[in-house]
Design an enzyme around this catalytic site. Structure first.
Site, PDB file in Angstrom:
ATOM      1  N   ALA A  40      23.169   5.778  24.367  1.00  0.00           N
ATOM      2  CA  ALA A  40      21.825   6.299  24.094  1.00  0.00           C
ATOM      3  C   ALA A  40      20.764   5.572  24.887  1.00  0.00           C
ATOM      4  CB  ALA A  40      21.506   6.170  22.594  1.00  0.00           C
ATOM      5  N   CYS A  41      21.149   4.546  25.628  1.00  0.00           N
ATOM      6  CA  CYS A  41      20.166   3.678  26.274  1.00  0.00           C
ATOM      7  C   CYS A  41      20.617   3.330  27.670  1.00  0.00           C
ATOM      8  CB  CYS A  41      19.996   2.392  25.465  1.00  0.00           C
ATOM      9  SG  CYS A  41      19.089   1.094  26.296  1.00  0.00           S
ATOM     10  N   GLY A  42      19.752   3.596  28.633  1.00  0.00           N
ATOM     11  CA  GLY A  42      20.092   3.264  30.006  1.00  0.00           C
ATOM     12  C   GLY A  42      19.273   2.087  30.473  1.00  0.00           C
ATOM     13  N   CYS A  83      16.086   1.502  29.587  1.00  0.00           N
ATOM     14  CA  CYS A  83      15.436   1.021  28.369  1.00  0.00           C
ATOM     15  C   CYS A  83      14.260   0.093  28.641  1.00  0.00           C
ATOM     16  CB  CYS A  83      16.447   0.329  27.454  1.00  0.00           C
ATOM     17  SG  CYS A  83      17.655   1.466  26.765  1.00  0.00           S
TER      18      CYS A  83
END
Length: 294
Positions: free
Chosen positions: A135-137, A139
């Site tokens: 869900a987080c790249g 960020c």
């Protein structure tokens, strides 16, 4: 190609009835990306064709990684792992042409590990001090100023124009290519399309940023960057990181079926990326560079 789906038992509840049956789920596994010296190419490398030299970009915000260091660990759906790594390196501002990557290979001693050797003179990205989730790249680890400082291609100057009817049709065209989603209902997708709506490459992943990296990586390895005159369609919302990935790949138009964030709009406006959100049916919102719509 890795295992994209797997089966698990599930109890289905409908009204007062309960039944137990198998369900097909999207696979999520970690992928470690490790930097190795170019000499490691002697051990069964996966060669990447060269297209010519490009200038190296010195990463902002920390020293570059050193050989043997883990660059990042991300949670992803197995499959197209070399595309994922190549696209991530583009998004980090480290590479821009196939010749920037000397070799990639699956590590024979460690599962879910890709070793990458960069060409001589190519500055590696700084190592991430954390594992990224599906869900987080990025960020927030990069700012608008940092992204604008090392864009290799003038995406704002791209003269492409797109018919709104083409944009409106892209979510359905993307959905037609989502084979794993058909079986699981649990994967994001990203697709690179021509200005006429023809698909160039489509990838799926549990992480929306991974799906985009796989698309960008496929374009890099094919020698198609900068991806001038193209449209990137994504199946979810448009975050700052997705606009960053589009801009660094030279993609002038980003279309999403959901909303963008404020920082995504700010970056799109500053970088000159046409940003569309809520692309549903025959309606859409244009948050930046509406002049590219005919």
């Amino acid at each position: 190609m890795g295992v994209v789906t797997d089966r698990r038992r599930v109890v289905r509840v409908r009204a007062d009835a309960r039944t137990e049956r198998p369900d097909t789920l999207a696979v999520e596994e970690p992928l470690m990306v490790r930097l190795v010296p170019a000499v490691a190419r002697s051990r069964a490398p996966v060669q990447v064709a060269a297209v010519g030299p490009v200038r190296p970009v010195v990463p902002v915000g920390g020293p570059p990684a050193t050989p043997g260091e883990t660059l990042t660990v991300t949670m992803r759906t197995p499959g197209h792992d070399f595309d994922l790594v190549a696209g991530w390196l583009v998004s980090e501002g480290a590479v821009a042409a196939p010749s920037d990557i000397a070799a990639m290979r699956l590590c024979p001693d460690e599962e879910n590990t890709v070793e990458v050797a960069l060409a001589r003179g190519v500055e590696p990205p700084r190592a991430r001090a954390f594992a990224t989730t599906s869900a987080c790249g990025v960020c927030g680890s990069d700012t608008v100023v940092e992204v604008l400082a090392d864009l290799r291609w003038p995406v704002a100057a791209d003269p492409v124009t797109v018919d709104p009817a083409v944009i409106a049709a892209l979510p359905d065209r993307l959905r037609e290519q989502q084979r794993a989603f058909d079986r699981t209902g649990g994967l994001h997708a990203a697709g690179l399309f021509t200005a006429d709506g023809e698909p160039l490459v489509v990838r799926e992943d549990v992480g929306r940023h991974n799906a985009v990296d796989k698309v960008v990586g496929a374009a890099l390895r094919d020698g198609s960057l900068p991806a001038a005159g193209t449209v990137l369609q994504v199946s979810g919302r448009a975050s700052f990181e997705l606009v960053q990935k589009a801009a660094r790949a030279g993609i002038p138009v980003l279309s999403a079926i959901s909303a963008p964030s404020t920082l995504a709009v700010d970056l799109a406006q500053e970088a000159g990326v046409t940003l569309l959100g809520f692309v549903r049916g025959d309606s859409m919102n244009v948050y930046a560079r509406a002049d590219r719509l005919r």
